[in-house]
Structure formats: C-alpha cells, structure tokens
Motif scaffolding. Structure first.
Motif, PDB file in Angstrom:
ATOM      1  N   UNK A 113       0.835  -1.205   0.000  1.00  0.00           N
ATOM      2  CA  UNK A 113       0.000   0.000   0.000  1.00  0.00           C
ATOM      3  C   UNK A 113       0.865   1.249   0.000  1.00  0.00           C
ATOM      4  N   UNK A 114       1.933   1.250   0.770  1.00  0.00           N
ATOM      5  CA  UNK A 114       2.838   2.393   0.826  1.00  0.00           C
ATOM      6  C   UNK A 114       3.518   2.610  -0.519  1.00  0.00           C
ATOM      7  N   UNK A 115       3.884   1.525  -1.189  1.00  0.00           N
ATOM      8  CA  UNK A 115       4.521   1.651  -2.501  1.00  0.00           C
ATOM      9  C   UNK A 115       3.547   2.232  -3.521  1.00  0.00           C
ATOM     10  N   UNK A 116       2.285   1.812  -3.477  1.00  0.00           N
ATOM     11  CA  UNK A 116       1.290   2.348  -4.402  1.00  0.00           C
ATOM     12  C   UNK A 116       1.093   3.838  -4.172  1.00  0.00           C
ATOM     13  N   UNK A 117       1.091   4.251  -2.890  1.00  0.00           N
ATOM     14  CA  UNK A 117       0.917   5.669  -2.585  1.00  0.00           C
ATOM     15  C   UNK A 117       2.149   6.467  -2.988  1.00  0.00           C
ATOM     16  N   UNK A 118       3.323   5.903  -2.798  1.00  0.00           N
ATOM     17  CA  UNK A 118       4.554   6.609  -3.115  1.00  0.00           C
ATOM     18  C   UNK A 118       4.844   6.604  -4.601  1.00  0.00           C
ATOM     19  N   UNK A 119       4.470   5.634  -5.330  1.00  0.00           N
ATOM     20  CA  UNK A 119       4.797   5.522  -6.739  1.00  0.00           C
ATOM     21  C   UNK A 119       3.511   5.530  -7.563  1.00  0.00           C
ATOM     22  N   UNK A 120       2.909   6.734  -7.780  1.00  0.00           N
ATOM     23  CA  UNK A 120       1.677   6.780  -8.551  1.00  0.00           C
ATOM     24  C   UNK A 120       1.905   6.366 -10.001  1.00  0.00           C
ATOM     25  N   UNK A 121       3.124   6.434 -10.470  1.00  0.00           N
ATOM     26  CA  UNK A 121       3.429   6.036 -11.840  1.00  0.00           C
ATOM     27  C   UNK A 121       3.384   4.538 -12.038  1.00  0.00           C
ATOM     28  N   UNK A 122       3.217   3.816 -10.946  1.00  0.00           N
ATOM     29  CA  UNK A 122       3.193   2.367 -11.067  1.00  0.00           C
ATOM     30  C   UNK A 122       1.976   1.919 -11.863  1.00  0.00           C
ATOM     31  N   UNK A 123       0.855   2.675 -11.764  1.00  0.00           N
ATOM     32  CA  UNK A 123      -0.341   2.347 -12.535  1.00  0.00           C
ATOM     33  C   UNK A 123      -0.235   3.092 -13.871  1.00  0.00           C
ATOM     34  N   UNK A 124      -0.219   2.397 -14.984  1.00  0.00           N
ATOM     35  CA  UNK A 124      -0.026   3.051 -16.283  1.00  0.00           C
ATOM     36  C   UNK A 124      -1.144   4.049 -16.634  1.00  0.00           C
ATOM     37  N   UNK A 125      -2.346   3.829 -16.135  1.00  0.00           N
ATOM     38  CA  UNK A 125      -3.446   4.770 -16.421  1.00  0.00           C
ATOM     39  C   UNK A 125      -3.179   6.117 -15.768  1.00  0.00           C
ATOM     40  N   UNK A 126      -2.695   6.080 -14.557  1.00  0.00           N
ATOM     41  CA  UNK A 126      -2.411   7.333 -13.841  1.00  0.00           C
ATOM     42  C   UNK A 126      -1.280   8.077 -14.544  1.00  0.00           C
ATOM     43  N   UNK A 127      -0.261   7.352 -14.936  1.00  0.00           N
ATOM     44  CA  UNK A 127       0.873   7.966 -15.624  1.00  0.00           C
ATOM     45  C   UNK A 127       0.408   8.614 -16.933  1.00  0.00           C
ATOM     46  N   UNK A 128      -0.472   7.937 -17.679  1.00  0.00           N
ATOM     47  CA  UNK A 128      -0.978   8.476 -18.946  1.00  0.00           C
ATOM     48  C   UNK A 128      -1.823   9.731 -18.701  1.00  0.00           C
ATOM     49  N   UNK A 129      -2.657   9.687 -17.669  1.00  0.00           N
ATOM     50  CA  UNK A 129      -3.488  10.854 -17.345  1.00  0.00           C
ATOM     51  C   UNK A 129      -2.635  12.052 -16.920  1.00  0.00           C
ATOM     52  N   UNK A 130      -1.595  11.777 -16.136  1.00  0.00           N
ATOM     53  CA  UNK A 130      -0.706  12.864 -15.724  1.00  0.00           C
ATOM     54  C   UNK A 130       0.009  13.467 -16.930  1.00  0.00           C
ATOM     55  N   UNK A 131       0.399  12.633 -17.879  1.00  0.00           N
ATOM     56  CA  UNK A 131       1.065  13.107 -19.092  1.00  0.00           C
ATOM     57  C   UNK A 131       0.102  13.973 -19.912  1.00  0.00           C
ATOM     58  N   UNK A 132      -1.143  13.515 -20.039  1.00  0.00           N
ATOM     59  CA  UNK A 132      -2.138  14.289 -20.785  1.00  0.00           C
ATOM     60  C   UNK A 132      -2.418  15.628 -20.103  1.00  0.00           C
ATOM     61  N   UNK A 133      -2.464  15.617 -18.772  1.00  0.00           N
ATOM     62  CA  UNK A 133      -2.685  16.852 -18.020  1.00  0.00           C
ATOM     63  C   UNK A 133      -1.546  17.842 -18.255  1.00  0.00           C
ATOM     64  N   UNK A 134      -0.333  17.355 -18.214  1.00  0.00           N
ATOM     65  CA  UNK A 134       0.821  18.223 -18.439  1.00  0.00           C
ATOM     66  C   UNK A 134       0.815  18.791 -19.860  1.00  0.00           C
ATOM     67  N   UNK A 135       0.478  17.968 -20.861  1.00  0.00           N
ATOM     68  CA  UNK A 135       0.411  18.435 -22.248  1.00  0.00           C
ATOM     69  C   UNK A 135      -0.686  19.479 -22.418  1.00  0.00           C
ATOM     70  N   UNK A 136      -1.838  19.242 -21.807  1.00  0.00           N
ATOM     71  CA  UNK A 136      -2.952  20.197 -21.894  1.00  0.00           C
ATOM     72  C   UNK A 136      -2.570  21.520 -21.232  1.00  0.00           C
ATOM     73  N   UNK A 137      -1.889  21.436 -20.113  1.00  0.00           N
ATOM     74  CA  UNK A 137      -1.454  22.644 -19.415  1.00  0.00           C
ATOM     75  C   UNK A 137      -0.453  23.424 -20.272  1.00  0.00           C
ATOM     76  N   UNK A 138       0.471  22.717 -20.909  1.00  0.00           N
ATOM     77  CA  UNK A 138       1.440  23.381 -21.793  1.00  0.00           C
ATOM     78  C   UNK A 138       0.744  24.040 -22.984  1.00  0.00           C
ATOM     79  N   UNK A 139      -0.251  23.346 -23.584  1.00  0.00           N
ATOM     80  CA  UNK A 139      -1.011  23.938 -24.701  1.00  0.00           C
ATOM     81  C   UNK A 139      -1.753  25.186 -24.242  1.00  0.00           C
ATOM     82  N   UNK A 140      -2.338  25.108 -23.066  1.00  0.00           N
ATOM     83  CA  UNK A 140      -3.043  26.272 -22.511  1.00  0.00           C
ATOM     84  C   UNK A 140      -2.094  27.458 -22.335  1.00  0.00           C
TER      85      UNK A 140
END
Length: 188
Positions: A30-57
């Motif tokens: 549980x601690x590893x999941x909380x510390x490493x959000x990139x472990x779940x590929x969906x979260x990593x993809x969403x974070x990447x999309x958020x960063x790209x959208x923020x840069x476009x904005x």
C-alpha cells in the motif's frame, strides 16, 4: 506438559510472525502504491495528458497576449496614418493652387486665372468624390431633420409646406453618413 506449552507457544509465535509478515507486506505494498503513482499506467498516462494540456493552454495564452498587443499596435498605426492616402491625393491639388496663385499675380489675365481655378476646383472634387464625399441636393425635397438644418421658414406659392426651397449652406454625405447637415430654408 511443559513441552506442550512450549510447542503451543512456538506455534502461536510462528503464527503471529506469519500474520505480522503478511500485515507488513500488505502495508508495504500500500505504501509503494501511494509513493509511486506512476506504477499504474493509467495514472501515468493521465498525468502526461494533463501536463500536455497545461502546456497547450500556456502557449495559447501567450499567443493570445501577443495577438492582442499586435492588433492594438496595428490599430494605433492605422488611426495615426488613416489620412495618408487622402493627403497623397490632395497634394497635386495643392500644387496646382500654388501655381495658380503664382501665375495669377504675374500675368494679370483674369479669364485664364478664373479658368485655372475652376479646373483646380473640379480636380479637388474628383478626389473627394473618389473618397465617397457627396454634396446633398435637398431643394424640392421634404425637410428631414436628420440631414437638414432649417434656419428659416418662408412662404412659397410653388412648394407645399415642409419642402426645402433654398440651400444656404450645402450639406455633405461621406458614403452613407451625414458629415454636415445642409442649412436650408423651408416652405411654411
């Protein structure tokens, strides 16, 4: 009996140790999941999309700010030099007036001087008409307070009441806008 108690204690200790290990393993996972959000590929993809959208904005905001500054500057330049074309067209008229004034005093020929002034007047009107200036011709038309300024009411046998009978000072249109109303006498 003492041996049975030792065995029972040893079994209980072993079971407690196993449970502690299982509990520690679950807590660690549980601690590893909380510390490493990139472990779940969906979260990593969403974070990447958020960063790209923020840069476009941010880029769009900067582009808009640049566009606004550029259009403001162009608008200021347009206002500053709006009469440039008209002035360029009027310069030959001014030159001709200068020539007429020079030759008028030297020659003393009043008829040719008068003809030259008429030609310059015609040239000036051509330039002004090309820019959209038109002189009003209100005589015989019904009085319209939007385009006429009545300065006097006169009796007239040939016109019915409310008709413009004489122009005291001409009025002008610039394209579709009245730039000076005509001062007129109206039948009463």
């Amino acid at each position: 009996m003492e041996e049975e108690q030792r065995e029972a204690s040893a079994a209980a200790a072993e079971q407690a140790a196993n449970e502690a290990e299982t509990s520690d393993a679950a807590a660690e996972e549980l601690a590893q999941e909380e510390q490493a959000p990139g472990a779940d590929p969906r979260i990593a993809e969403l974070e990447k999309q958020l960063e790209e959208a923020n840069n476009r904005y941010l880029r769009a905001q900067a582009d808009f700010d640049n566009f606004r500054r550029r259009t403001l500057k162009e608008k200021e330049e347009l206002a500053q030099y709006a009469s440039l074309k008209l002035i360029g067209q009027l310069l030959p008229v001014v030159d001709n007036f200068g020539r007429a004034l020079q030759t008028g005093g030297e020659q003393g020929d009043l008829q040719s001087y008068s003809k030259g002034i008429e030609m310059i007047h015609r040239q000036l009107w051509q330039v002004l008409e090309a820019e959209g200036l038109k002189q009003m011709e209100p005589v015989g038309q019904p009085f319209d307070p939007e385009v006429h300024q009545a300065i006097m009411q006169v009796e007239s046998d040939e016109h019915e009441e409310g008709i413009v009978v004489e122009v005291v000072q001409p009025g002008y249109w610039l394209k579709e806008k009245v730039i000076r109303p005509a001062m007129v006498k109206v039948s009463g």
